[in-house]
Design a protein around this motif. Sequence first.
Motif, PDB file in Angstrom:
ATOM      1  N   LYS A  71     -31.352 -11.412  41.857  1.00 19.96           N
ATOM      2  CA  LYS A  71     -30.105 -10.172  41.789  1.00 19.96           C
ATOM      3  C   LYS A  71     -29.084 -10.982  41.861  1.00 19.96           C
ATOM      4  CE  LYS A  71     -33.133  -6.653  43.758  1.00 19.96           C
ATOM      5  NZ  LYS A  71     -33.343  -5.268  44.600  1.00 19.96           N
ATOM      6  N   ALA A  72     -28.488 -11.381  42.693  1.00 23.98           N
ATOM      7  CA  ALA A  72     -27.255 -12.488  43.180  1.00 23.98           C
ATOM      8  C   ALA A  72     -27.039 -13.299  42.352  1.00 23.98           C
ATOM      9  CB  ALA A  72     -26.875 -13.060  44.715  1.00 23.98           C
ATOM     10  N   TYR A  73     -27.851 -13.982  41.773  1.00 31.34           N
ATOM     11  CA  TYR A  73     -27.742 -14.767  40.919  1.00 31.34           C
ATOM     12  C   TYR A  73     -27.202 -14.255  39.503  1.00 31.34           C
ATOM     13  CZ  TYR A  73     -27.490 -18.990  43.467  1.00 31.34           C
ATOM     14  OH  TYR A  73     -27.229 -19.498  44.168  1.00 31.34           O
ATOM     15  N   GLU A  74     -27.937 -13.271  38.972  1.00 31.59           N
ATOM     16  CA  GLU A  74     -27.904 -12.143  37.730  1.00 31.59           C
ATOM     17  C   GLU A  74     -26.059 -11.739  38.150  1.00 31.59           C
ATOM     18  OE1 GLU A  74     -32.908 -10.727  36.861  1.00 31.59           O
ATOM     19  OE2 GLU A  74     -31.430  -9.440  38.626  1.00 31.59           O
ATOM     20  N   ARG A  75     -25.937 -10.894  38.985  1.00 29.26           N
ATOM     21  CA  ARG A  75     -24.904 -10.787  39.044  1.00 29.26           C
ATOM     22  C   ARG A  75     -23.947 -11.703  38.751  1.00 29.26           C
ATOM     23  NH1 ARG A  75     -21.493  -7.406  38.002  1.00 29.26           N
ATOM     24  NH2 ARG A  75     -19.895  -6.865  39.706  1.00 29.26           N
ATOM     25  N   LEU A  76     -23.774 -13.088  39.230  1.00 32.93           N
ATOM     26  CA  LEU A  76     -22.863 -14.011  38.908  1.00 32.93           C
ATOM     27  C   LEU A  76     -23.498 -14.063  37.359  1.00 32.93           C
ATOM     28  CD1 LEU A  76     -23.479 -17.156  41.849  1.00 32.93           C
ATOM     29  CD2 LEU A  76     -21.162 -15.375  41.150  1.00 32.93           C
ATOM     30  N   HIS A  77     -24.005 -14.268  36.697  1.00 29.48           N
ATOM     31  CA  HIS A  77     -24.533 -14.284  35.199  1.00 29.48           C
ATOM     32  C   HIS A  77     -23.190 -13.010  34.609  1.00 29.48           C
ATOM     33  CE1 HIS A  77     -25.425 -14.780  31.376  1.00 29.48           C
ATOM     34  NE2 HIS A  77     -26.671 -13.384  31.772  1.00 29.48           N
ATOM     35  N   GLU A  78     -23.599 -11.583  35.369  1.00 21.97           N
ATOM     36  CA  GLU A  78     -23.082 -10.091  34.450  1.00 21.97           C
ATOM     37  C   GLU A  78     -21.306 -10.766  35.315  1.00 21.97           C
ATOM     38  OE1 GLU A  78     -24.127  -7.891  36.682  1.00 21.97           O
ATOM     39  OE2 GLU A  78     -25.886  -7.309  35.520  1.00 21.97           O
ATOM     40  N   LEU A  79     -21.131 -11.849  35.326  1.00 25.11           N
ATOM     41  CA  LEU A  79     -19.530 -11.545  35.959  1.00 25.11           C
ATOM     42  C   LEU A  79     -18.950 -12.787  35.508  1.00 25.11           C
ATOM     43  CD1 LEU A  79     -19.003 -11.001  39.825  1.00 25.11           C
ATOM     44  CD2 LEU A  79     -18.527 -10.106  38.184  1.00 25.11           C
ATOM     45  N   GLY A  80     -19.965 -13.870  34.945  1.00 23.18           N
ATOM     46  CA  GLY A  80     -19.217 -14.980  33.592  1.00 23.18           C
ATOM     47  C   GLY A  80     -19.756 -16.434  34.923  1.00 23.18           C
ATOM     48  N   HIS A  81     -19.954 -16.292  35.240  1.00 23.39           N
ATOM     49  CA  HIS A  81     -20.234 -17.524  36.540  1.00 23.39           C
ATOM     50  C   HIS A  81     -21.765 -18.547  36.577  1.00 23.39           C
ATOM     51  CE1 HIS A  81     -16.238 -17.100  37.998  1.00 23.39           C
ATOM     52  NE2 HIS A  81     -16.762 -15.249  38.433  1.00 23.39           N
ATOM     53  N   ALA A  82     -22.551 -17.888  36.146  1.00 28.93           N
ATOM     54  CA  ALA A  82     -23.678 -18.735  36.263  1.00 28.93           C
ATOM     55  C   ALA A  82     -24.639 -18.334  34.772  1.00 28.93           C
ATOM     56  CB  ALA A  82     -24.886 -17.376  37.361  1.00 28.93           C
ATOM     57  N   HIS A  83     -24.590 -19.453  34.468  1.00 25.55           N
ATOM     58  CA  HIS A  83     -25.456 -19.572  33.219  1.00 25.55           C
ATOM     59  C   HIS A  83     -26.191 -20.395  32.597  1.00 25.55           C
ATOM     60  CE1 HIS A  83     -20.851 -18.738  32.062  1.00 25.55           C
ATOM     61  NE2 HIS A  83     -20.715 -19.985  33.195  1.00 25.55           N
ATOM     62  N   SER A  84     -27.253 -19.898  31.551  1.00 27.75           N
ATOM     63  CA  SER A  84     -28.529 -20.525  31.311  1.00 27.75           C
ATOM     64  C   SER A  84     -28.959 -21.179  29.955  1.00 27.75           C
ATOM     65  CB  SER A  84     -29.458 -19.348  31.197  1.00 27.75           C
ATOM     66  OG  SER A  84     -29.542 -18.456  30.554  1.00 27.75           O
ATOM     67  N   PRO A 100     -14.321 -17.557  33.772  1.00 26.27           N
ATOM     68  CA  PRO A 100     -16.091 -17.046  33.154  1.00 26.27           C
ATOM     69  C   PRO A 100     -15.441 -16.156  31.996  1.00 26.27           C
ATOM     70  CG  PRO A 100     -14.330 -15.308  34.771  1.00 26.27           C
ATOM     71  CD  PRO A 100     -13.282 -16.604  34.218  1.00 26.27           C
ATOM     72  N   GLY A 101     -16.937 -16.259  31.781  1.00 28.59           N
ATOM     73  CA  GLY A 101     -17.879 -16.668  30.486  1.00 28.59           C
ATOM     74  C   GLY A 101     -18.837 -16.065  30.158  1.00 28.59           C
ATOM     75  N   ASN A 102     -19.372 -15.670  28.652  1.00 35.42           N
ATOM     76  CA  ASN A 102     -20.316 -15.378  28.129  1.00 35.42           C
ATOM     77  C   ASN A 102     -20.681 -16.365  27.192  1.00 35.42           C
ATOM     78  OD1 ASN A 102     -23.185 -15.157  26.840  1.00 35.42           O
ATOM     79  ND2 ASN A 102     -23.092 -13.422  27.965  1.00 35.42           N
ATOM     80  N   TRP A 103     -21.956 -17.831  27.697  1.00 34.49           N
ATOM     81  CA  TRP A 103     -21.620 -19.181  27.238  1.00 34.49           C
ATOM     82  C   TRP A 103     -22.394 -18.199  24.728  1.00 34.49           C
ATOM     83  CZ3 TRP A 103     -23.288 -22.901  31.043  1.00 34.49           C
ATOM     84  CH2 TRP A 103     -22.173 -23.835  31.476  1.00 34.49           C
ATOM     85  N   GLU A 104     -22.671 -17.675  25.526  1.00 34.45           N
ATOM     86  CA  GLU A 104     -23.821 -17.171  24.061  1.00 34.45           C
ATOM     87  C   GLU A 104     -22.700 -16.693  22.675  1.00 34.45           C
ATOM     88  OE1 GLU A 104     -27.643 -13.471  22.024  1.00 34.45           O
ATOM     89  OE2 GLU A 104     -25.386 -13.549  23.768  1.00 34.45           O
ATOM     90  N   ASP A 105     -21.168 -16.410  23.222  1.00 33.89           N
ATOM     91  CA  ASP A 105     -20.088 -15.599  22.484  1.00 33.89           C
ATOM     92  C   ASP A 105     -19.633 -17.175  21.698  1.00 33.89           C
ATOM     93  OD1 ASP A 105     -20.945 -13.333  23.870  1.00 33.89           O
ATOM     94  OD2 ASP A 105     -19.026 -14.188  25.496  1.00 33.89           O
ATOM     95  N   GLY A 106     -19.986 -18.479  21.199  1.00 34.41           N
ATOM     96  CA  GLY A 106     -19.203 -19.116  21.143  1.00 34.41           C
ATOM     97  C   GLY A 106     -19.169 -20.655  21.602  1.00 34.41           C
ATOM     98  N   VAL A 107     -19.062 -20.108  22.905  1.00 33.29           N
ATOM     99  CA  VAL A 107     -18.480 -21.253  23.903  1.00 33.29           C
ATOM    100  C   VAL A 107     -19.300 -23.077  22.973  1.00 33.29           C
ATOM    101  CG1 VAL A 107     -17.476 -21.961  26.043  1.00 33.29           C
ATOM    102  CG2 VAL A 107     -17.315 -20.442  25.514  1.00 33.29           C
ATOM    103  N   PHE A 108     -20.614 -22.580  23.267  1.00 32.95           N
ATOM    104  CA  PHE A 108     -21.208 -24.033  23.231  1.00 32.95           C
ATOM    105  C   PHE A 108     -21.581 -23.772  21.627  1.00 32.95           C
ATOM    106  CE2 PHE A 108     -21.889 -25.254  27.867  1.00 32.95           C
ATOM    107  CZ  PHE A 108     -20.796 -25.780  28.171  1.00 32.95           C
TER     108      PHE A 108
END
Length: 230
Positions: free
Chosen positions: A119-132, A222-230
């Motif tokens: 739950k904690a890392y899912e929250r960090l992912h929502e905030l754009g800091h944790a990535h998969s 922070p941000g979502n890497w799905e958005d094209g960063v990679f």
Amino acid sequence: MPVYWLPENELRFPHPKEASPDGLLAVGGDLSPERLLLAYSWGIFPWYAAGDPILWWNPDPRFVLFPDDLRVSKSMRPYFNQEKYRVTYDTAFSAVIKACSAIPRREQVSTWITQDMIKAYERLHELGHAHSVEVWQEETLVGGLYGIAMGKVFFGESMFAKATNASKFGFISLVGALKAQGYQLVDCQQETKHLASMGAKTMKRSVFLEWLRKNRNLPLVPGNWEDGVF
């Protein structure tokens, strides 16, 4: 050597040099995004079993990989030449972390990726800091890894594979993408043969902390890497 108890109402940690010989630094606190980000900025990470208090670690030496040192073995090259797997970023974070928690580990009775950790890392992912990183064979998720990105350091947490070399494929792909984006260091936390075979090596804690001191001067992006960063 004392182990520090962290109150939940105070956002702080003792200096990493106060850690015990095995790397244990503190007990308690919480898994709030603010505390986790503070911890990682100092190279501190949580690792504990379900039902136990939160344990915070900063081992010495540290196991790290410089992107320029990445080694791709001859046995792995056909996987890339034949495009055996497909890699995506930040498209299935929850599935990746849950798969990492479910994979059996040698000499490990139960997972350290508890439900509270998920739950904690899912929250960090929502905030754009944790990535998969997701590794796919056609439409099936067969491997992946996740971690925290801060400044120009990626803090790797865990990986899994359900197909041959799928986690290696994902890790190698990630390191190449990180290098292209100017990342300078990948934190692997503790030594494994799996990561050593790809070029990771030990670093004294004092040297690692100096890297992090410089990294703390860089802005969080922070941000979502799905958005094209990679």
